[in-house]
Design an enzyme around this catalytic site. Structure first.
Site, PDB file in Angstrom:
ATOM      1  N   SER A  37       5.320  12.995   2.795  1.00 45.74           N
ATOM      2  CA  SER A  37       6.362  12.399   1.971  1.00 45.74           C
ATOM      3  C   SER A  37       7.032  11.168   2.580  1.00 45.74           C
ATOM      4  O   SER A  37       6.394  10.149   2.756  1.00 45.74           O
ATOM      5  CB  SER A  37       7.384  13.489   1.655  1.00 45.74           C
ATOM      6  OG  SER A  37       8.268  13.057   0.679  1.00 45.74           O
ATOM      7  N   ASP A  58       9.904   7.065  -2.733  1.00 43.51           N
ATOM      8  CA  ASP A  58       9.425   7.386  -1.385  1.00 43.51           C
ATOM      9  C   ASP A  58       7.909   7.515  -1.399  1.00 43.51           C
ATOM     10  O   ASP A  58       7.266   7.342  -2.448  1.00 43.51           O
ATOM     11  CB  ASP A  58      10.119   8.643  -0.818  1.00 43.51           C
ATOM     12  CG  ASP A  58       9.602   9.923  -1.441  1.00 43.51           C
ATOM     13  OD1 ASP A  58       9.049   9.854  -2.547  1.00 43.51           O
ATOM     14  OD2 ASP A  58       9.751  10.991  -0.824  1.00 43.51           O
ATOM     15  N   ASP A  70       5.545   9.737  -1.375  1.00 46.28           N
ATOM     16  CA  ASP A  70       4.737  10.592  -2.246  1.00 46.28           C
ATOM     17  C   ASP A  70       5.323  10.705  -3.648  1.00 46.28           C
ATOM     18  O   ASP A  70       4.940  11.567  -4.434  1.00 46.28           O
ATOM     19  CB  ASP A  70       4.544  11.996  -1.637  1.00 46.28           C
ATOM     20  CG  ASP A  70       5.846  12.763  -1.530  1.00 46.28           C
ATOM     21  OD1 ASP A  70       6.909  12.120  -1.487  1.00 46.28           O
ATOM     22  OD2 ASP A  70       5.806  14.004  -1.496  1.00 46.28           O
ATOM     23  N   ASP A  76       8.374  11.558  -4.827  1.00 46.00           N
ATOM     24  CA  ASP A  76       9.273  12.615  -5.312  1.00 46.00           C
ATOM     25  C   ASP A  76      10.752  12.278  -5.143  1.00 46.00           C
ATOM     26  O   ASP A  76      11.606  13.102  -5.471  1.00 46.00           O
ATOM     27  CB  ASP A  76       8.928  13.996  -4.722  1.00 46.00           C
ATOM     28  CG  ASP A  76       9.045  14.062  -3.219  1.00 46.00           C
ATOM     29  OD1 ASP A  76       9.485  13.072  -2.607  1.00 46.00           O
ATOM     30  OD2 ASP A  76       8.684  15.113  -2.657  1.00 46.00           O
ATOM     31  N   GLU A 112      19.646  15.983  -4.432  1.00 50.96           N
ATOM     32  CA  GLU A 112      20.085  15.688  -3.080  1.00 50.96           C
ATOM     33  C   GLU A 112      20.484  14.214  -3.071  1.00 50.96           C
ATOM     34  O   GLU A 112      19.926  13.412  -3.834  1.00 50.96           O
ATOM     35  CB  GLU A 112      18.946  15.929  -2.090  1.00 50.96           C
ATOM     36  CG  GLU A 112      18.530  17.381  -2.037  1.00 50.96           C
ATOM     37  CD  GLU A 112      17.493  17.662  -0.954  1.00 50.96           C
ATOM     38  OE1 GLU A 112      17.749  18.527  -0.126  1.00 50.96           O
ATOM     39  OE2 GLU A 112      16.435  17.008  -0.955  1.00 50.96           O
ATOM     40  N   ASN A 138      19.664  12.068  -1.172  1.00 50.45           N
ATOM     41  CA  ASN A 138      18.508  11.232  -0.822  1.00 50.45           C
ATOM     42  C   ASN A 138      17.612  10.895  -2.028  1.00 50.45           C
ATOM     43  O   ASN A 138      16.589  10.243  -1.876  1.00 50.45           O
ATOM     44  CB  ASN A 138      17.694  11.890   0.295  1.00 50.45           C
ATOM     45  CG  ASN A 138      17.084  13.238  -0.108  1.00 50.45           C
ATOM     46  OD1 ASN A 138      16.898  13.521  -1.290  1.00 50.45           O
ATOM     47  ND2 ASN A 138      16.770  14.063   0.873  1.00 50.45           N
ATOM     48  N   ARG A 154      22.843  19.203  11.424  1.00 48.38           N
ATOM     49  CA  ARG A 154      21.860  20.241  11.098  1.00 48.38           C
ATOM     50  C   ARG A 154      20.489  19.828  11.642  1.00 48.38           C
ATOM     51  O   ARG A 154      20.183  18.624  11.726  1.00 48.38           O
ATOM     52  CB  ARG A 154      21.773  20.485   9.577  1.00 48.38           C
ATOM     53  CG  ARG A 154      21.541  19.228   8.764  1.00 48.38           C
ATOM     54  CD  ARG A 154      21.312  19.532   7.309  1.00 48.38           C
ATOM     55  NE  ARG A 154      20.025  20.151   7.087  1.00 48.38           N
ATOM     56  CZ  ARG A 154      18.879  19.487   6.963  1.00 48.38           C
ATOM     57  NH1 ARG A 154      18.841  18.166   7.031  1.00 48.38           N
ATOM     58  NH2 ARG A 154      17.756  20.135   6.767  1.00 48.38           N
ATOM     59  N   THR A 162      11.922  18.573   8.673  1.00 51.44           N
ATOM     60  CA  THR A 162      10.713  17.766   8.472  1.00 51.44           C
ATOM     61  C   THR A 162      10.437  16.818   9.635  1.00 51.44           C
ATOM     62  O   THR A 162       9.384  16.202   9.677  1.00 51.44           O
ATOM     63  CB  THR A 162      10.823  16.900   7.195  1.00 51.44           C
ATOM     64  OG1 THR A 162      11.938  16.022   7.347  1.00 51.44           O
ATOM     65  CG2 THR A 162      11.006  17.736   5.946  1.00 51.44           C
TER      66      THR A 162
HETATM   67  C1  G16 Z   1      11.949  16.982   2.066  1.00 45.80           C
HETATM   68  C2  G16 Z   1      12.602  18.038   1.217  1.00 45.80           C
HETATM   69  C3  G16 Z   1      13.998  17.613   0.847  1.00 45.80           C
HETATM   70  C4  G16 Z   1      14.786  17.293   2.100  1.00 45.80           C
HETATM   71  C5  G16 Z   1      14.042  16.298   2.970  1.00 45.80           C
HETATM   72  C6  G16 Z   1      14.676  16.107   4.322  1.00 45.80           C
HETATM   73  O1  G16 Z   1      11.863  15.813   1.328  1.00 45.80           O
HETATM   74  O2  G16 Z   1      11.812  18.270   0.075  1.00 45.80           O
HETATM   75  O3  G16 Z   1      14.594  18.634   0.115  1.00 45.80           O
HETATM   76  O4  G16 Z   1      16.021  16.766   1.786  1.00 45.80           O
HETATM   77  O5  G16 Z   1      12.728  16.753   3.212  1.00 45.80           O
HETATM   78  O6  G16 Z   1      14.716  17.349   4.955  1.00 45.80           O
HETATM   79  P1  G16 Z   1      15.215  17.515   6.425  1.00 45.80           P
HETATM   80  O7  G16 Z   1      16.569  16.881   6.495  1.00 45.80           O
HETATM   81  O8  G16 Z   1      15.250  18.989   6.651  1.00 45.80           O
HETATM   82  O9  G16 Z   1      14.259  16.781   7.324  1.00 45.80           O
HETATM   83  P2  G16 Z   1      10.527  14.967   1.273  1.00 45.80           P
HETATM   84  O10 G16 Z   1      10.809  13.876   0.312  1.00 45.80           O
HETATM   85  O11 G16 Z   1      10.277  14.488   2.672  1.00 45.80           O
HETATM   86  O12 G16 Z   1       9.506  15.966   0.820  1.00 45.80           O
END
Ligand code: G16
Length: 548
Positions: free
Chosen positions: A69, A281, A283, A285, A376, A378, A502, A506
């Site tokens: 993503s 972004d 991918d 989404d 979100e 984002n 937090r 990812t």
């Molecule tokens: C993914 C999740 C989102 C999340 C984002 C960042 O987005 O689907 O819900 O807000 O990661 O997550 P984190 O802060 O835990 O790294 P994407 O667009 O990368 O699939």
């Protein structure tokens, strides 16, 4: 299937997709994400798991998406999609993590154990759809997923390069043909078709104009919009940038995450004052809008703005068709700008639920409403309509007064534009354009609804991000000891201060968010909180400092 036939699970692993790394990997916010070269065995094993999941779901189709993503090109990832097109049921994340981490020698017995545990009937058929993004490592990983499916005698279907939401959509349609046709063309037919339909009913007026600039993040979303563009008959004039050519790198200095986090315009896009730009972004989404004013100041219209736009317009239509019994609610995370939450609750009078980061959490909470808008900050989000909501609206189109019918028909088109399975940049873009057109608004008018509190997001690298634990939808930190006390002390020094930390699900980092009355103060608070994380949670590298 008798257990002896599981030998092939080991044979495929050893011969084609051996586990070459001992690094522990966890099913996180959106599946497994790490450097692409560490993923092949994981993806193969997710092929196995998808077949088991399909059989537990009586042969319904499961999805596998190969993508990282918003992450940069060297990363990749894999996630599973459940039969209704939603994220994998949470209780299976632990199983996925277990299967991904066992040695090749233990893979056969662990697979057997999982099959027993979840009571999968291995004599059933199993069907798995596999999609991938544009990363150069994706085809190899998609092949590994396919082999996993074949190893357990499931039927893989490769959809090729698709956006993540297209894969979710196709899985849903394959299991529920009333939702649509399970192909890329079926997706265009339903979502773009509904947009074109609605444009016949809503003539362009007021300050709205049909020109939209798009930053495609050098990923799959821009490529698909380029296909769609050709079928739009002047309903929307798309000027597309960052489509992956001219050496542009995926998500690098462009795309929704870059724009939102850095609060800077992407490279590669031509800028005209007050021209609205949509940024996707990698991918497809997530969606963020922005514009530059005549002094080149950037104005961001993020996920919170999109959510408030949706909530207010849908509420208006519900009021017009007098469907006031339908309960509309909005779901956000701790990243939602404080000003947006205030506006939603105090001005729109819409109830708000706050949940942990991760669309799976938002999606789940949104199901509690007749109409649940979730986003979100984002730019990741969508709207869910309960069967009750759909039936009520449909009934009004047949039995209502003329004005009510008109509003209900618009709502039905809006439901069709919406990809209810997951946040979808393309579907969201058409929805935003529909609402701005219906209201005759330009971006300045959209922005005028409320004023964002200045905010800043930072990343801190620590030895082990799991040393950070949180509670209260990630707004409070429970470990390491003393960190929350320090954050409270720092926040107390700032007018309208708010901050939280937090661990990312990812990326291998800790995220820090801060907001306050001025940008300078938000920046300062974010750095001070980052320093506290660095000091108390085992920071690595340079201690965060305020730029000179
Ligand atoms: C993914 C999740 C989102 C999340 C984002 C960042 O987005 O689907 O819900 O807000 O990661 O997550 P984190 O802060 O835990 O790294 P994407 O667009 O990368 O699939």
């Amino acid at each position: 299937m008798p257990p002896s036939s599981l030998r092939v699970v080991y044979a495929f692993a050893r011969e084609m997709h051996p586990k070459t790394s001992d690094v522990f990997i966890q099913y996180g916010t959106a599946g497994f994400r790490t450097k692409a070269n560490l993923l092949e065995h994981v993806v193969y094993r997710m092929g196995l798991l998808a077949v088991i999941r399909s059989r537990v779901k009586n042969g319904r189709t499961i999805g596998i998406m190969i993508t990282a993503s918003h992450n940069l090109e060297p990363d990749n990832g894999v996630k599973l999609v459940d039969p209704d097109g939603e994220m994998l049921e949470q209780s299976w994340e632990e199983i996925a993590t277990r299967l991904a981490n066992v040695s090749d020698n233990d893979l056969e017995s662990t697979t057997e154990q999982v099959i027993r545990e979840v009571k999968a009937d291995m004599s059933l058929k199993a069907s798995v759809f596999i999609g991938m993004d544009t990363r150069y490592t994706s085809p190899r990983l998609a092949a590994a997923a396919s082999n996993g499916v074949i190893a357990l005698k499931g039927t893989p279907k490769e959809l090729g390069i698709v956006t993540t939401p297209m894969l979710h959509f196709c899985v849903r349609c394959r299991n529920d043909n009333k939702y649509g046709t399970p192909t890329e063309e079926g997706y265009y037919e339903k979502i773009v078709g509904a947009f074109k339909n609605i444009r016949q009913k809503l003539p362009v007026f007021g300050e709205y104009n049909t020109t939209l600039y798009v930053d495609g993040a050098n990923g799959v979303g821009g490529k698909k919009l380029n296909i769609i563009r050709k079928s739009l008959d002047g309903e929307l004039d798309l000027n597309l940038y960052n489509l992956g050519g001219n050496g542009g790198k995926l998500n690098l200095n462009c795309g929704a995450d870059f724009v939102k986090v850095s609060q800077k315009p992407p490279v590669g896009v031509e800028h005209v004052p007050f021209q609205r730009v949509a940024s996707l972004d990698g991918d497809g989404d997530r969606l963020i809008y922005y514009f530059l004013d005549d002094k080149e100041n950037m104005h961001l219209l993020d996920g919170d703005r999109i959510a408030t736009l949706y909530a207010s317009y849908i509420t208006e239509l519900l009021n017009t068709c007098e469907a006031r019994d339908l309960k509309l609610g909005l779901v956000q995370t701790a990243y939602a700008n404080g000003a947006s939450t205030k506006y939603i609750t105090e001005e729109l009078k819409v109830p708000v639920t706050c949940v942990k980061t991760g669309v799976k959490h938002l999606h789940h909470a949104a199901l509690a409403y007749d109409i649940g808008v979730y986003f979100e900050a984002n730019g990741h989000g969508t709207v869910l309509y309960s069967q009750n909501a759909k039936n009520t609206i449909r009934k009004i189109t047949l039995e209502g007064e003329p004005e009510q019918r008109k509003a209900a028909e618009l709502l039905l088109n809006i439901i069709d534009i919406t990809n209810e399975t997951v946040g979808d940049a393309i579907s969201d873009l058409f929805l935003v354009e529909t609402i701005l057109c219906a209201r005759g608004e330009n971006v300045r008018q959209w922005l005028a609804a409320y004023t964002d509190l200045p905010c800043r997001q930072l990343k801190v690298t620590v030895q082990d991000r799991n040393a950070i634990s949180t509670t209260d939808a990630e707004r409070q930190c429970t470990a390491p000891e003393g960190l929350q006390l320090k954050i409270d002390e720092l926040v107390g020094k700032y007018a309208n201060g708010r901050a939280f930390v937090r661990p990312s699900g990812t990326e291998d980092i800790v995220r820090v968010y801060a907001e306050s009355d001025t940008q300078q103060e938000a920046d300062k608070l974010a750095v001070e909180v980052s320093q506290a994380v660095f000091d108390l949670a085992g920071g690595v590298g340079n201690r965060p400092e305020l730029p000179a």
